[in-house]
Write a protein that holds these residues in place. Structure first.
Motif, PDB file in Angstrom:
ATOM      1  N   GLY A  48       0.784  -1.228   0.000  1.00 23.77           N
ATOM      2  CA  GLY A  48       0.000   0.000   0.000  1.00 23.77           C
ATOM      3  C   GLY A  48       0.816   1.278   0.000  1.00 23.77           C
ATOM      4  N   GLU A  49       2.104   1.166  -0.269  1.00 23.37           N
ATOM      5  CA  GLU A  49       2.975   2.343  -0.199  1.00 23.37           C
ATOM      6  C   GLU A  49       3.370   2.827  -1.596  1.00 23.37           C
ATOM      7  OE1 GLU A  49       7.090   2.971   1.980  1.00 23.37           O
ATOM      8  OE2 GLU A  49       7.358   1.517   0.377  1.00 23.37           O
ATOM      9  N   PHE A 182       0.765  -4.352  -7.262  1.00 21.12           N
ATOM     10  CA  PHE A 182       1.974  -3.534  -7.343  1.00 21.12           C
ATOM     11  C   PHE A 182       2.104  -2.969  -8.759  1.00 21.12           C
ATOM     12  CE2 PHE A 182       6.663  -3.668  -8.324  1.00 21.12           C
ATOM     13  CZ  PHE A 182       6.995  -2.539  -7.593  1.00 21.12           C
ATOM     14  N   ILE A 183       2.407  -1.680  -8.823  1.00 18.43           N
ATOM     15  CA  ILE A 183       2.568  -1.040 -10.122  1.00 18.43           C
ATOM     16  C   ILE A 183       3.904  -0.312 -10.162  1.00 18.43           C
ATOM     17  CG2 ILE A 183       1.759   0.862 -11.600  1.00 18.43           C
ATOM     18  CD1 ILE A 183      -1.029   0.246 -10.870  1.00 18.43           C
ATOM     19  N   VAL A 184       4.616  -0.484 -11.269  1.00 21.90           N
ATOM     20  CA  VAL A 184       5.765   0.364 -11.528  1.00 21.90           C
ATOM     21  C   VAL A 184       5.276   1.467 -12.456  1.00 21.90           C
ATOM     22  CG1 VAL A 184       8.039   0.539 -12.601  1.00 21.90           C
ATOM     23  CG2 VAL A 184       7.446  -1.489 -11.262  1.00 21.90           C
ATOM     24  N   ALA A 185       5.335   2.706 -12.009  1.00 21.99           N
ATOM     25  CA  ALA A 185       4.926   3.827 -12.844  1.00 21.99           C
ATOM     26  C   ALA A 185       6.192   4.555 -13.256  1.00 21.99           C
ATOM     27  CB  ALA A 185       3.982   4.753 -12.079  1.00 21.99           C
ATOM     28  N   ASP A 186       6.578   4.392 -14.524  1.00 22.63           N
ATOM     29  CA  ASP A 186       7.859   4.927 -14.983  1.00 22.63           C
ATOM     30  C   ASP A 186       7.643   6.283 -15.652  1.00 22.63           C
ATOM     31  OD1 ASP A 186      10.421   5.351 -15.780  1.00 22.63           O
ATOM     32  OD2 ASP A 186      10.552   3.632 -17.121  1.00 22.63           O
ATOM     33  N   GLU A 187       7.904   7.347 -14.942  1.00 21.35           N
ATOM     34  CA  GLU A 187       7.725   8.712 -15.445  1.00 21.35           C
ATOM     35  C   GLU A 187       6.343   8.886 -16.081  1.00 21.35           C
ATOM     36  OE1 GLU A 187      10.032  11.181 -15.313  1.00 21.35           O
ATOM     37  OE2 GLU A 187      12.036  10.291 -15.305  1.00 21.35           O
ATOM     38  N   PRO A 188       5.266   8.552 -15.364  1.00 22.38           N
ATOM     39  CA  PRO A 188       3.961   8.531 -16.024  1.00 22.38           C
ATOM     40  C   PRO A 188       3.432   9.904 -16.418  1.00 22.38           C
ATOM     41  CG  PRO A 188       3.697   8.186 -13.675  1.00 22.38           C
ATOM     42  CD  PRO A 188       5.174   8.163 -13.957  1.00 22.38           C
ATOM     43  N   VAL A 189       4.010  10.981 -15.889  1.00 16.77           N
ATOM     44  CA  VAL A 189       3.481  12.301 -16.258  1.00 16.77           C
ATOM     45  C   VAL A 189       4.507  13.179 -16.977  1.00 16.77           C
ATOM     46  CG1 VAL A 189       1.739  12.332 -14.439  1.00 16.77           C
ATOM     47  CG2 VAL A 189       3.991  13.283 -13.977  1.00 16.77           C
ATOM     48  N   SER A 190       5.697  12.612 -17.252  1.00 19.64           N
ATOM     49  CA  SER A 190       6.752  13.457 -17.820  1.00 19.64           C
ATOM     50  C   SER A 190       6.425  13.946 -19.223  1.00 19.64           C
ATOM     51  CB  SER A 190       8.063  12.692 -17.880  1.00 19.64           C
ATOM     52  OG  SER A 190       8.353  12.193 -16.619  1.00 19.64           O
ATOM     53  N   ALA A 191       5.633  13.175 -19.961  1.00 17.18           N
ATOM     54  CA  ALA A 191       5.359  13.575 -21.337  1.00 17.18           C
ATOM     55  C   ALA A 191       4.142  14.491 -21.416  1.00 17.18           C
ATOM     56  CB  ALA A 191       5.139  12.327 -22.202  1.00 17.18           C
ATOM     57  N   LEU A 192       3.558  14.824 -20.263  1.00 15.30           N
ATOM     58  CA  LEU A 192       2.297  15.566 -20.286  1.00 15.30           C
ATOM     59  C   LEU A 192       2.492  17.020 -19.874  1.00 15.30           C
ATOM     60  CD1 LEU A 192       0.125  12.892 -18.461  1.00 15.30           C
ATOM     61  CD2 LEU A 192       0.454  13.160 -20.911  1.00 15.30           C
ATOM     62  N   GLY A 212      -5.516   0.254  -2.288  1.00 19.77           N
ATOM     63  CA  GLY A 212      -4.382  -0.175  -1.482  1.00 19.77           C
ATOM     64  C   GLY A 212      -3.216  -0.685  -2.304  1.00 19.77           C
ATOM     65  N   LEU A 213      -3.029  -0.077  -3.472  1.00 19.59           N
ATOM     66  CA  LEU A 213      -1.952  -0.497  -4.365  1.00 19.59           C
ATOM     67  C   LEU A 213      -0.589  -0.073  -3.818  1.00 19.59           C
ATOM     68  CD1 LEU A 213      -3.140   0.653  -7.882  1.00 19.59           C
ATOM     69  CD2 LEU A 213      -2.292  -1.589  -7.272  1.00 19.59           C
ATOM     70  N   ALA A 214       0.404  -0.904  -4.059  1.00 21.36           N
ATOM     71  CA  ALA A 214       1.773  -0.462  -3.812  1.00 21.36           C
ATOM     72  C   ALA A 214       2.336   0.016  -5.146  1.00 21.36           C
ATOM     73  CB  ALA A 214       2.611  -1.605  -3.266  1.00 21.36           C
ATOM     74  N   MET A 215       3.202   1.027  -5.087  1.00 24.83           N
ATOM     75  CA  MET A 215       3.677   1.599  -6.341  1.00 24.83           C
ATOM     76  C   MET A 215       5.133   1.999  -6.238  1.00 24.83           C
ATOM     77  SD  MET A 215       1.993   4.769  -8.486  1.00 24.83           S
ATOM     78  CE  MET A 215       0.388   4.506  -7.831  1.00 24.83           C
ATOM     79  N   LEU A 216       5.872   1.688  -7.296  1.00 19.77           N
ATOM     80  CA  LEU A 216       7.218   2.241  -7.436  1.00 19.77           C
ATOM     81  C   LEU A 216       7.082   3.352  -8.459  1.00 19.77           C
ATOM     82  CD1 LEU A 216      10.265   2.022  -6.749  1.00 19.77           C
ATOM     83  CD2 LEU A 216      10.502   0.563  -8.750  1.00 19.77           C
ATOM     84  N   PHE A 217       7.185   4.594  -8.000  1.00 20.27           N
ATOM     85  CA  PHE A 217       6.924   5.746  -8.849  1.00 20.27           C
ATOM     86  C   PHE A 217       8.246   6.366  -9.262  1.00 20.27           C
ATOM     87  CE2 PHE A 217       5.945  10.092  -9.893  1.00 20.27           C
ATOM     88  CZ  PHE A 217       4.700  10.043 -10.492  1.00 20.27           C
TER      89      PHE A 217
END
Lengths: 327, 321
Positions: A48-49, A182-192, A212-217
């Motif tokens: 959840g972090e 678990f989600i890896v979000a790789d620069e999800p807003v950099s192109a926006l 309650g997702l865990a995420m590597l942002f």
């Protein structure tokens, strides 16, 4: 202080001693070198972090994100996901685990097939993993679109008909289709654009809390990471140099690199002008082995010992880890 | 007034219709002043810059307006004259330093070429001047770098080379189009420092174009905010940040994540997206995303009018004073 980065109660993902090298240069002539994209990383992501991973381009953050999902094969080390050793999995076992871990890519112009309708794009993972029977797919896709703030009529649209922000919403909906933990979000807003970026960040935060997702942002933008992450890891030339709660990393950073990085962020509040710490030299090349601390050549405080032995990532205060001989 | 742009319009004539990338833009830049032009991608910022030096690619062209540089209208100049202005009066740097340098010539060739053309220097003088310029822009071991090819340099170093080329003609105005967008944050800060130093040193004015309002906050004295094809607000930097008047400026500022304000607060974005140039809303093009607009905003685009000391705004609802 005791403890290592890896022992954490409530860990969902534990990475230890991870190395991902790519061969570089000619195999037959001259010396074979390795690009040490990930060069000995220990990390945990708790349930959840949101763990923010920041660093400048070429520091290895994207490779680290992909390595923990095995989208690139790590060279050495261990990745433990909820008690399962990911690196030993093959075929069906790995595919089953991938259901629980997903990725959002940086560029929504490249990550969506231009030949598929939005409905098909989101339904694809549902079909591949046989999550729901065929007749329920449409309803599920509609539900996912609503979750990311899009109307159901988008199902019959193609990606080229949509703006960057809308595409990134589609990519998020596709990621959520499998209800990952678990989600890896790789620069999800950099192109926006910045006005659109806020909407996407808010959706990610809402979903992360709601489910309650865990995420590597992963991001190069410290302000964005501060906004979304519970803890932040700072990466430099393949290694984590600092890891702590977000407020500590931003408010009282320990590692000289983190301090310099923070001081370079432009401020829109004239009241909060930071004193710039200038780093000599250039961002490092990831090729070959480093003796000593990777940051030593640019560090304003480096001493002899820094060029001889590499500092370990150690606890310097409760939950605050840094890899520096002088902190 | 070094640069005075009046009612500039640049259209692209496409099969799908007329794309009004710049549609009646007026502004000025004073001698030695740093002015920023900010706006989101695709709002026409770069086309403003390219219009100034008459480098718009076809099917686009400037369709009306006046661009007075040092009192002379660039739009009514012969191409020889204009070339001299480009070399000596106005310098320009671009977003992608890697794409702006020629990959098959050494750094030295590219700088000395410009020096010999625009400052009519001989081979040796040009060589010497080039090394000086590279040193001036903070490139270590400039003599050695003269023989390097662009791919051998990092992005930050490439941008320094381009800055050296841009200032080689000792321009009065430097147009910097997203000069740090492709660079990392620590390198970005170095390049911004360098621009400020050179401005001081050479007494140049800088027109800084950026999508990132944070980047310009530190360096610009005045900021102009652009929304598809139009300038919607102009103000001194401090005034703009302290008291933005145009609803778009306000929304833009509130959607920027700020460092050090604590986390987990929802950001205020702007609903919707920047409109498509070929399908612009009627009247004020911001009205579909605006929170204070009403029916009076849908018929005509509001003119950019004075709303106070040194500030202009294009909004029927903006407070004045």
């Amino acid at each position: 202080m005791s403890g290592t980065v890896a022992d954490s109660a409530n860990a969902l993902l534990t990475v230890s001693g991870l190395e991902t090298y790519f061969p570089f240069g000619n195999r037959w002539f001259g010396k074979r070198e390795w690009v040490r994209a990930v060069d000995g990383v220990d990390l945990t992501v708790r349930r959840g972090e949101v763990l923010g991973l920041v660093g400048e381009s070429g520091c290895g953050k994207t490779t680290l994100g992909r390595s923990v999902l095995r989208l690139v094969e790590p060279t050495r080390g261990a990745v433990d996901f909820d008690g399962v050793d990911l690196l030993s999995l093959k075929g069906r076992g790995l595919r089953a685990m991938r259901r629980r871990m997903q990725i959002i890519f940086q560029d929504p112009y490249k990550s969506l097939s231009p030949r598929m309708q939005i409905g098909q794009i989101i339904a694809e993972p549902l079909r591949l993993h046989r999550i729901v029977p065929e007749h329920e797919i449409e309803m599920r896709v509609q539900g996912l679109l609503t979750k990311v703030g899009l109307e159901p009529y988008f199902m019959s649209r193609y990606p080229h008909e949509m703006s960057g922000g809308q595409r990134q919403r589609i990519a998020i909906a596709r990621t959520l289709a499998l209800e990952p933990e678990f989600i890896v979000a790789d620069e999800p807003v950099s192109a926006l654009d910045v006005s659109v970026q806020a909407g996407i960040l808010n959706i990610l935060l809402e979903l992360q809390r709601g489910e309650g997702l865990a995420m590597l942002f992963i991001s190069h933008d410290l302000a964005v990471v501060e906004h979304i992450a519970d803890r932040v890891a700072v990466m430099y030339r393949g290694k984590i140099v600092e890891l702590a709660e977000t407020d500590r990393v931003i408010g009282s950073p320990l590692h000289p690199y983190t301090q310099a990085l923070l001081s370079a962020v432009p401020s829109i509040d004239p009241a909060t002008k930071r004193k710039r710490i200038r780093l000599p030299g250039e961002p490092p090349s990831p090729i070959g082995a480093v003796v000593g601390c990777p940051f030593a050549p640019r560090c304003p405080e480096a001493q002899g010992v820094c060029r001889e032995s590499a500092p370990a990532l150690e606890p310097k205060a409760a939950g605050h880890f840094a890899a520096c001989h002088f902190r | 007034m070094l640069l005075n742009v009046q009612d500039l319009a640049s259209y692209f004539f496409l099969d799908e219709g007329e794309l009004k990338a710049v549609d009646g833009v007026s502004f000025h830049v004073d001698v030695k002043e740093t002015v920023a032009l900010v706006g989101e991608s695709g709002c026409g910022k770069t086309i403003v810059a390219l219009s100034l030096i008459n480098l718009i690619p076809p099917p686009g062209r400037v369709v009306r307006g006046r661009i007075l540089f040092d009192g002379r209208d660039l739009l009514r100049m012969e191409s020889d004259e204009l070339r001299q202005v480009r070399g000596g009066g106005i310098g320009m740097i671009f977003q992608e330093p890697g794409a702006a340098l020629n990959p098959i010539y050494t750094i030295g060739d590219q700088i000395t070429g410009v020096l010999r053309l625009h400052r009519s220097l001989g081979k040796h003088q040009a060589q010497k001047a080039a090394i000086e310029l590279l040193g001036e822009t903070g490139i270590p071991e400039p003599e050695k770098r003269m023989n390097a090819y662009p791919f051998e340099l990092s992005g930050g170093m490439q941008q320094r080379v381009l800055i050296a080329i841009a200032i080689s003609g000792r321009p009065k105005l430097l147009i910097a189009d997203e000069p740090t967008t492709a660079l990392d944050v620590t390198v970005q800060a170095d390049i911004l420092d360098l621009l400020a130093y050179l401005q001081e040193q050479y007494g140049m004015a800088i027109l800084l174009i950026s999508h990132d309002i944070g980047v310009v906050a530190d360096v610009a004295e005045r900021i102009m905010v652009m929304y598809p094809g139009k300038i919607v607000e102009i103000a001194d930097t401090e005034d703009l940040f302290r008291d933005p008047r145009h609803p778009y400026t306000k929304a833009l500022l509130s959607s920027v994540p700020r460092l050090g304000v604590g986390h987990n607060e929802p950001l205020k974005g702007i609903p919707g997206a920047v409109p498509d140039f070929l399908d612009l809303p009627s009247g004020c093009t911001f009205h579909p995303r605006c929170t204070i607009g009403d029916s009076s905003c849908t018929s005509e685009f509001p003119p950019l009018v004075d709303i106070g000391y040194r500030r202009k705004c294009a909004c029927y609802k903006a407070e004045t004073g």
